[in-house]
Scaffold this motif. Sequence first.
Motif, PDB file in Angstrom:
ATOM      1  N   VAL A 177      -8.815  -8.786  25.219  1.00  0.00           N
ATOM      2  CA  VAL A 177      -9.849  -9.094  26.206  1.00  0.00           C
ATOM      3  C   VAL A 177     -10.612 -10.381  25.859  1.00  0.00           C
ATOM      4  CG1 VAL A 177     -12.030  -8.279  27.196  1.00  0.00           C
ATOM      5  CG2 VAL A 177     -10.127  -6.697  26.886  1.00  0.00           C
ATOM      6  N   ASN A 178     -10.998 -10.522  24.601  1.00  0.00           N
ATOM      7  CA  ASN A 178     -11.885 -11.622  24.206  1.00  0.00           C
ATOM      8  C   ASN A 178     -11.175 -12.821  23.607  1.00  0.00           C
ATOM      9  OD1 ASN A 178     -14.211 -10.104  24.893  1.00  0.00           O
ATOM     10  ND2 ASN A 178     -14.005  -8.975  22.981  1.00  0.00           N
ATOM     11  N   GLY A 179      -9.894 -12.721  23.341  1.00  0.00           N
ATOM     12  CA  GLY A 179      -9.218 -13.805  22.647  1.00  0.00           C
ATOM     13  C   GLY A 179      -9.536 -13.752  21.169  1.00  0.00           C
ATOM     14  N   HIS A 180      -9.175 -14.795  20.458  1.00  0.00           N
ATOM     15  CA  HIS A 180      -9.361 -14.804  19.009  1.00  0.00           C
ATOM     16  C   HIS A 180     -10.811 -15.125  18.654  1.00  0.00           C
ATOM     17  CE1 HIS A 180      -8.358 -15.039  14.838  1.00  0.00           C
ATOM     18  NE2 HIS A 180      -8.899 -16.233  14.768  1.00  0.00           N
ATOM     19  N   ASN A 181     -11.510 -14.173  18.093  1.00  0.00           N
ATOM     20  CA  ASN A 181     -12.873 -14.366  17.603  1.00  0.00           C
ATOM     21  C   ASN A 181     -12.847 -14.392  16.087  1.00  0.00           C
ATOM     22  OD1 ASN A 181     -14.023 -14.249  20.194  1.00  0.00           O
ATOM     23  ND2 ASN A 181     -14.055 -12.015  20.119  1.00  0.00           N
ATOM     24  N   VAL A 182     -13.770 -15.123  15.504  1.00  0.00           N
ATOM     25  CA  VAL A 182     -13.877 -15.137  14.049  1.00  0.00           C
ATOM     26  C   VAL A 182     -14.559 -13.844  13.624  1.00  0.00           C
ATOM     27  CG1 VAL A 182     -14.846 -16.319  12.059  1.00  0.00           C
ATOM     28  CG2 VAL A 182     -13.990 -17.638  13.992  1.00  0.00           C
ATOM     29  N   THR A 183     -13.852 -13.038  12.872  1.00  0.00           N
ATOM     30  CA  THR A 183     -14.363 -11.742  12.440  1.00  0.00           C
ATOM     31  C   THR A 183     -13.667 -11.341  11.143  1.00  0.00           C
ATOM     32  OG1 THR A 183     -14.583  -9.428  13.080  1.00  0.00           O
ATOM     33  CG2 THR A 183     -12.667 -10.563  13.915  1.00  0.00           C
ATOM     34  N   SER A 184     -14.265 -10.428  10.414  1.00  0.00           N
ATOM     35  CA  SER A 184     -13.645  -9.949   9.186  1.00  0.00           C
ATOM     36  C   SER A 184     -12.756  -8.734   9.436  1.00  0.00           C
ATOM     37  CB  SER A 184     -14.716  -9.614   8.145  1.00  0.00           C
ATOM     38  OG  SER A 184     -15.575  -8.621   8.636  1.00  0.00           O
ATOM     39  N   VAL A 185     -12.761  -8.229  10.672  1.00  0.00           N
ATOM     40  CA  VAL A 185     -11.951  -7.071  11.039  1.00  0.00           C
ATOM     41  C   VAL A 185     -10.502  -7.516  11.238  1.00  0.00           C
ATOM     42  CG1 VAL A 185     -11.668  -5.240  12.748  1.00  0.00           C
ATOM     43  CG2 VAL A 185     -13.943  -6.018  12.140  1.00  0.00           C
ATOM     44  N   THR A 186      -9.568  -6.646  10.873  1.00  0.00           N
ATOM     45  CA  THR A 186      -8.138  -6.936  11.029  1.00  0.00           C
ATOM     46  C   THR A 186      -7.498  -5.865  11.914  1.00  0.00           C
ATOM     47  OG1 THR A 186      -7.408  -5.627   9.133  1.00  0.00           O
ATOM     48  CG2 THR A 186      -8.087  -7.911   8.690  1.00  0.00           C
ATOM     49  N   LEU A 230       0.829  -1.212   0.000  1.00  0.00           N
ATOM     50  CA  LEU A 230       0.000   0.000   0.000  1.00  0.00           C
ATOM     51  C   LEU A 230       0.860   1.257   0.000  1.00  0.00           C
ATOM     52  CD1 LEU A 230      -2.752  -1.029   2.567  1.00  0.00           C
ATOM     53  CD2 LEU A 230      -3.015  -0.737   0.105  1.00  0.00           C
ATOM     54  N   PRO A 231       0.532   2.228  -0.856  1.00  0.00           N
ATOM     55  CA  PRO A 231       1.302   3.473  -0.879  1.00  0.00           C
ATOM     56  C   PRO A 231       1.129   4.278   0.416  1.00  0.00           C
ATOM     57  CG  PRO A 231      -0.532   3.574  -2.441  1.00  0.00           C
ATOM     58  CD  PRO A 231      -0.516   2.193  -1.867  1.00  0.00           C
ATOM     59  N   ASN A 232      -0.087   4.294   0.968  1.00  0.00           N
ATOM     60  CA  ASN A 232      -0.359   4.965   2.241  1.00  0.00           C
ATOM     61  C   ASN A 232      -0.702   3.894   3.267  1.00  0.00           C
ATOM     62  OD1 ASN A 232      -0.118   7.567   1.079  1.00  0.00           O
ATOM     63  ND2 ASN A 232      -2.184   7.340   0.244  1.00  0.00           N
ATOM     64  N   LYS A 233       0.167   3.728   4.237  1.00  0.00           N
ATOM     65  CA  LYS A 233      -0.009   2.674   5.244  1.00  0.00           C
ATOM     66  C   LYS A 233      -1.200   2.995   6.155  1.00  0.00           C
ATOM     67  CE  LYS A 233       3.798   0.761   3.845  1.00  0.00           C
ATOM     68  NZ  LYS A 233       3.663   0.178   2.553  1.00  0.00           N
ATOM     69  N   PRO A 234      -2.085   2.008   6.372  1.00  0.00           N
ATOM     70  CA  PRO A 234      -3.216   2.243   7.276  1.00  0.00           C
ATOM     71  C   PRO A 234      -2.764   2.266   8.733  1.00  0.00           C
ATOM     72  CG  PRO A 234      -3.253  -0.012   6.485  1.00  0.00           C
ATOM     73  CD  PRO A 234      -2.136   0.681   5.763  1.00  0.00           C
ATOM     74  N   ASN A 235      -3.522   2.971   9.552  1.00  0.00           N
ATOM     75  CA  ASN A 235      -3.245   3.019  10.984  1.00  0.00           C
ATOM     76  C   ASN A 235      -3.641   1.708  11.645  1.00  0.00           C
ATOM     77  OD1 ASN A 235      -2.382   5.717  10.919  1.00  0.00           O
ATOM     78  ND2 ASN A 235      -4.507   6.421  11.035  1.00  0.00           N
ATOM     79  N   LEU A 236      -3.104   1.479  12.820  1.00  0.00           N
ATOM     80  CA  LEU A 236      -3.533   0.332  13.608  1.00  0.00           C
ATOM     81  C   LEU A 236      -4.936   0.589  14.135  1.00  0.00           C
ATOM     82  CD1 LEU A 236      -0.351  -0.534  15.698  1.00  0.00           C
ATOM     83  CD2 LEU A 236      -1.322  -1.855  13.812  1.00  0.00           C
ATOM     84  N   ASP A 237      -5.751  -0.457  14.172  1.00  0.00           N
ATOM     85  CA  ASP A 237      -7.096  -0.374  14.726  1.00  0.00           C
ATOM     86  C   ASP A 237      -7.005  -0.783  16.190  1.00  0.00           C
ATOM     87  OD1 ASP A 237      -9.717  -0.546  15.467  1.00  0.00           O
ATOM     88  OD2 ASP A 237     -10.352  -1.760  13.761  1.00  0.00           O
ATOM     89  N   TRP A 238      -6.842   0.208  17.068  1.00  0.00           N
ATOM     90  CA  TRP A 238      -6.615  -0.069  18.479  1.00  0.00           C
ATOM     91  C   TRP A 238      -7.809  -0.739  19.138  1.00  0.00           C
ATOM     92  CZ3 TRP A 238      -1.879  -0.374  19.866  1.00  0.00           C
ATOM     93  CH2 TRP A 238      -0.911   0.408  19.217  1.00  0.00           C
ATOM     94  N   SER A 239      -9.033  -0.456  18.668  1.00  0.00           N
ATOM     95  CA  SER A 239     -10.204  -1.108  19.258  1.00  0.00           C
ATOM     96  C   SER A 239     -10.185  -2.603  18.963  1.00  0.00           C
ATOM     97  CB  SER A 239     -11.499  -0.470  18.763  1.00  0.00           C
ATOM     98  OG  SER A 239     -11.621  -0.626  17.360  1.00  0.00           O
ATOM     99  N   TYR A 240      -9.712  -2.981  17.765  1.00  0.00           N
ATOM    100  CA  TYR A 240      -9.578  -4.407  17.439  1.00  0.00           C
ATOM    101  C   TYR A 240      -8.548  -5.058  18.359  1.00  0.00           C
ATOM    102  CZ  TYR A 240      -7.971  -8.646  15.175  1.00  0.00           C
ATOM    103  OH  TYR A 240      -7.585  -9.944  14.941  1.00  0.00           O
ATOM    104  N   LEU A 241      -7.412  -4.403  18.526  1.00  0.00           N
ATOM    105  CA  LEU A 241      -6.357  -4.976  19.359  1.00  0.00           C
ATOM    106  C   LEU A 241      -6.812  -5.119  20.808  1.00  0.00           C
ATOM    107  CD1 LEU A 241      -3.317  -3.097  17.818  1.00  0.00           C
ATOM    108  CD2 LEU A 241      -3.882  -5.507  17.550  1.00  0.00           C
ATOM    109  N   ALA A 242      -7.519  -4.125  21.325  1.00  0.00           N
ATOM    110  CA  ALA A 242      -8.025  -4.207  22.700  1.00  0.00           C
ATOM    111  C   ALA A 242      -9.038  -5.341  22.826  1.00  0.00           C
ATOM    112  CB  ALA A 242      -8.659  -2.883  23.104  1.00  0.00           C
ATOM    113  N   SER A 243      -9.921  -5.475  21.832  1.00  0.00           N
ATOM    114  CA  SER A 243     -10.913  -6.548  21.850  1.00  0.00           C
ATOM    115  C   SER A 243     -10.241  -7.909  21.775  1.00  0.00           C
ATOM    116  CB  SER A 243     -11.875  -6.374  20.676  1.00  0.00           C
ATOM    117  OG  SER A 243     -12.741  -7.470  20.595  1.00  0.00           O
ATOM    118  N   TYR A 244      -9.190  -8.018  20.995  1.00  0.00           N
ATOM    119  CA  TYR A 244      -8.460  -9.283  20.861  1.00  0.00           C
ATOM    120  C   TYR A 244      -7.823  -9.681  22.198  1.00  0.00           C
ATOM    121  CZ  TYR A 244      -5.354 -12.838  18.962  1.00  0.00           C
ATOM    122  OH  TYR A 244      -4.706 -14.019  18.712  1.00  0.00           O
TER     123      TYR A 244
END
Length: 123
Positions: free
Chosen positions: A68-77, A52-66
Amino acid sequence: HYWGRYILVSCDTERKSVSLYRDPQGLATIFYLQSPEGIFFSSEISLLYDALPNKPNLDWSYLASYIVNGHNVTSVTPFEGIVEARPGCMTELLSDGTLRIIDFWDPTKIPSQCISDPEAFMN
């Protein structure tokens, strides 16, 4: 009606769309990002991120959810805007930025010798 590890990418020049198909068991992955520059996709999230020419930011809400909740099946990265296509679905990405997700694999449509009356089985 196919089992196994596969992904398929199909381009429709008439509709100006790209369709992503993923195996029903989710054995093969495909990630995508829809942006004003176009549609980027890859079977490896790290390759997609690097390309990618412009790098996306980290999705901190996903990381926090991961955490707390462990690995869930989701389409979010872990990256904002990068999505994992759903198993057993066709994800159609249109040039106007919209998308639609359609099940293309239905286990009830697979013929079986054990089902003598498919109509009664479905009801």
